[in-house]
Design an enzyme around this catalytic site. Sequence first.
Site, mmCIF file in Angstrom:
data_model
loop_
_atom_site.group_PDB
_atom_site.id
_atom_site.type_symbol
_atom_site.label_atom_id
_atom_site.label_comp_id
_atom_site.label_asym_id
_atom_site.label_seq_id
_atom_site.Cartn_x
_atom_site.Cartn_y
_atom_site.Cartn_z
ATOM 1 N N ASP A 132 0.867 -1.174 0.000
ATOM 2 C CA ASP A 132 0.000 0.000 0.000
ATOM 3 C C ASP A 132 0.904 1.225 0.000
ATOM 4 O O ASP A 132 1.613 1.482 0.982
ATOM 5 C CB ASP A 132 -0.913 0.001 1.232
ATOM 6 C CG ASP A 132 -2.022 1.045 1.153
ATOM 7 O OD1 ASP A 132 -1.814 2.073 0.479
ATOM 8 O OD2 ASP A 132 -3.080 0.842 1.768
ATOM 9 N N ARG A 134 -0.046 4.400 -0.338
ATOM 10 C CA ARG A 134 -0.769 5.647 -0.111
ATOM 11 C C ARG A 134 -0.231 6.432 1.086
ATOM 12 O O ARG A 134 0.043 5.872 2.130
ATOM 13 C CB ARG A 134 -2.254 5.360 0.088
ATOM 14 C CG ARG A 134 -2.944 4.899 -1.178
ATOM 15 C CD ARG A 134 -4.378 4.497 -0.926
ATOM 16 N NE ARG A 134 -4.471 3.300 -0.095
ATOM 17 C CZ ARG A 134 -5.614 2.702 0.216
ATOM 18 N NH1 ARG A 134 -6.758 3.204 -0.224
ATOM 19 N NH2 ARG A 134 -5.614 1.608 0.969
#
Length: 211
Positions: A132, A134
């Site tokens: 991930d 982000r």
Amino acid sequence: MPDIPTATPRARVRVPLRFADGYAADAELVTFHGLADGREHLAVVLGDPGPVPLVRLHSECLTGDVFGSARCDCGPQLREAVERIADRGGILLYLRQEGRGIGLYNKLDAYALQDEGLDTYAANAALGLPEDARDYTAAAQMLTALGITELDLLSNNPDKADQLRARGIAVRDRVPTGVFTTAHNIHYLRAKALQTRHTLPLTELTELTAG
């Protein structure tokens, strides 16, 4: 308050939203100057936000949001979030973070690996990419620019709340979204519950994958 760059609202425009199922809502879309990652993120203001508004950080998903892909739950989550936020008053941040931040082409490459048996996180790793990628610094900037320092977060993902708190935004409560299962996303949802502690019914998802 962490030392993050200040962002400012750039423009505001009223846009009536209409969904395929007939649901409609009026929104104010806000753009920004000075976002840390330089991307064109968008705030969607719905209803009448109070002192502690309901907020969702929604990562862009072309396949789910636009084309209705059943491989994820993004499209139904977006539709649900707009209605729930409009009813209560709050903001949806539409963040340009396709594929948990790895981009559209890489996401589709990861899909191909998932078809060979890897879960969504292992597929990213096999491509040499983060599980991930982000970062929610820009989200915190946007909220601060809109005068929001405390909120209830509409999300199953504890990392979103953790990152906002680390960037000076008080998350009073994390409100789970609905669970939108299809025959094509059960393994994806189960991986999110197991790997990244998403608030999802693991027992139910396990039974469905075993069925």
